[in-house]
Each structure stands twice: as C-alpha cells, then as structure tokens.
Enzyme design. Structure first.
Site, short mmCIF file in Angstrom:
data_model
loop_
_atom_site.label_atom_id
_atom_site.label_comp_id
_atom_site.label_asym_id
_atom_site.label_seq_id
_atom_site.Cartn_x
_atom_site.Cartn_y
_atom_site.Cartn_z
N ASP A 114 37.36 33.57 -19.95
CA ASP A 114 38.42 34.58 -19.87
C ASP A 114 37.98 35.67 -20.66
OD1 ASP A 114 39.98 32.54 -18.22
OD2 ASP A 114 41.62 31.68 -19.79
N ASN B 16 31.27 29.33 -16.52
CA ASN B 16 32.24 28.70 -17.47
C ASN B 16 31.92 27.40 -17.58
OD1 ASN B 16 34.65 30.28 -17.51
ND2 ASN B 16 35.22 30.27 -15.33
N ASP C 45 31.38 41.31 -8.57
CA ASP C 45 31.75 40.05 -8.19
C ASP C 45 30.70 39.63 -10.01
OD1 ASP C 45 33.21 38.37 -7.47
OD2 ASP C 45 31.26 37.28 -5.97
N ILE C 46 31.35 39.11 -10.50
CA ILE C 46 30.00 38.66 -12.08
C ILE C 46 29.58 37.49 -11.75
CG2 ILE C 46 30.08 37.47 -14.12
CD1 ILE C 46 33.32 38.95 -14.98
N GLU D 20 36.59 35.67 -10.52
CA GLU D 20 35.50 36.67 -11.33
C GLU D 20 35.29 38.37 -9.86
OE1 GLU D 20 33.11 33.80 -8.97
OE2 GLU D 20 35.24 33.61 -9.25
#
Length: 312
Positions: free
Chosen positions: A189, A180, A172-173, A216
C-alpha cells in the site's frame, strides 16, 4: 464558499440583467447573455456554477435553453433558476419537469434572489463534494477508475468539436504481486501511495488527470497533448518512480520498483468511443511489458484503428 461562484444571467432585457447583477455581483462573478443561443455558447465556454434564465425570449425561449443544458453531459449538473413574469402553476411545473431547480418571479426582489442563489450554490457545493468523494481513491488521493471514465467521455466529446488530440497513458508497477508477497501488503500500500504521489507531480497541467485505475495500475488523461509531449510525460513518470528508490529484490527489471507505461494518442472525432483510447494505451502497455518492463511504448492511432478497437 472559498471561490467566488460564477452566475450566468440570461435575459433579453438589459434592464433585468442590470437589476440581477446589482443584487449578486458583490458575492459572485457575473457573466450574461441576451439570447438563448448566446447563453448556450457562454455556458459551454465557461461552465458557470448557476444559471438565472429568463423564460420569455424571442429566438429561443428559456424552456428550450434549459432542455439543451440538461441534455448536454458537460452542463447537465449546473442548476438553473427561471426568472419569469409568468404566474401560472402550469408554467412552473413545465420548467421543473425539464430540469429547472427553482423559480424567481418578476419584478425581481434582490433579497429573494440573493437567498435562493446562495442556497442553491451551497447545495451544489455539497453535491460536488459528495461526487468528488465517490470518484476519489482513498489510498492515493488520486481520482479512481470511475472518474477517469467519466472525464474521458466528456473530453472526447469536447475535443471532437475542434478535432483536437487526446493522449492517454496506462501504467503498471512491475512485478507488483512479487513485491506484495515479499514485503507484505502494508508495504505494498505504501508503494502504491508513493507511486501515486510521483504520478501527481509529473502530471501538472490543470486539464490533465491522473488516476489509480485499479490495483497497481494507474492512468493519465492528457487533453490537447501531442504524442511527443505525451511520451515525455510518460518518461518523466518512469524516471520519478525510479528515483523513489523503493527496494524490490524480486523484480526482474531492476533492484528497485519500476513502472511500464503505454501511451496512445489520437485525434478526437464525433462518434468516437472513449474507451478505445484505454484499449489502445493498454495495447501499448502490453508491448512495454513484453520488451522487458521498466520502459515506455506508445504510438499515434488513426480513426480506423480506434474504430477497430471499439469493435473488438
């Protein structure tokens, strides 16, 4: 076609194999088998692009070979053309009903064989291209969740034959929603695309698979990979993402974009639920996040633990 297609010729008469090979070897890679059982073994080992299959064979006739090919998820998409001296409509209908795509009658006409093989290979290539688009993530160019789950099912089945290891990574980010909200969806993106590119560079073996699993979240499938090797890949991914240096002022893990990675390794076995590897890796991802993110957590899972995850 850019790559020479592999055609498997199956016939118990060597003279027929020689005739078909002579007609096709200039344009295609040829392999052959002289019995139904040998044909199945060869098909499973090389996964040919097309099979030319004799109907009348002593140990296992072509109908049974075709039925087994179409029943095997790893082989089912391979087009099968029957070669036969049988001229009755009932035999042709039977073959088409069990999955054959065409018939070529004996005595063999090289020109007809060449044309039909070429046409069916071109159609297969188009089907493969459409199928590839359906399992590709447009933003990153990686595979998508559907591709991951399809290949995972195939690999667990394949590796169970030799009880080989399979490792799965889920990453996961970290704090991506905050990224965002702070930098905007266009930047979000771009961040996902850059992380995807870093992931693709870290997962380099032909048998390995990297996908954007959703949002993500990314995943990697590493067949025949030990746990130590999988942990090295996970650490490499984490370091490559760190090296991107994408600013992330709202992260509590670092001033730049980072990832958390969960790693699960287990031996494949008959009857194993492929999604158990995803659940196991996701469990380790949760541990990595709980430890403060920007890290890797992983372990080896036993058969009983996988079965418990399947039942949960």
């Amino acid at each position: 076609m850019s790559k020479r297609a592999v055609v498997l010729i199956v016939d118990d008469e060597v003279s027929n194999i020689e005739i078909l090979s002579a007609a096709l070897e200039e344009q295609h890679e040829i392999c052959f088998a002289t019995s139904g059982r040998e044909a199945l073994e060869v098909a499973r080992s090389i996964s040919p692009d097309l099979v030319l299959l004799d109907v009348m064979m002593p140990d296992m006739d072509g109908y049974e070979v075709c039925r087994r090919i179409k029943a095997d998820p790893l082989l089912a998409d391979i087009p099968v053309i029957f070669t036969t001296a049988l001229g009755d409509q009932e035999a042709e209908v039977r073959g088409l009903e069990i999955g054959a795509i065409d018939y070529v009658t004996k005595p063999i006409s090289p020109v007809i064989v060449q044309a039909r093989v070429r046409n069916h290979l071109e159609m297969k290539q188009m089907r493969d291209q459409l199928a590839a688009l359906a399992v590709t993530d447009a933003l990153t160019g990686l595979g998508n969740r559907r591709k991951m789950e399809t290949i995972l099912n195939q690999e667990v089945m394949r590796l169970a034959r030799t009880e080989a290891n399979l490792s799965v990574l889920i990453l996961d980010i970290d704090f991506f929603k905050r990224f965002n909200d702070s930098y905007g969806h266009t930047a979000g993106d771009r961040c996902i695309a850059m992380v995807g590119a870093a992931l693709a560079r870290a997962v380099r073996r032909a048998a390995d698979l990297a996908v954007r699993y959703g949002g993500e979240e990314f995943a990697c499938l590493l067949p025949e990979t030990s746990h130590d090797e999988a942990m090295e890949v996970a650490s490499n991914i984490r370091e490559r993402v760190r090296a991107l240096g994408i600013p992330h002022s709202q992260s509590e893990a670092a001033p730049h974009v980072t990832v958390s990675v969960g790693v699960a390794t287990a031996t494949c076995f008959n009857g194993a639920d492929p999604m158990s590897w995803i659940k196991a890796a996701d469990e380790q991802l949760y541990i990595a996040k709980k430890a403060g993110r920007n890290g890797v957590a992983g372990r080896i899972f036993g058969r009983a633990e996988l079965q418990e995850l399947h039942a949960a």
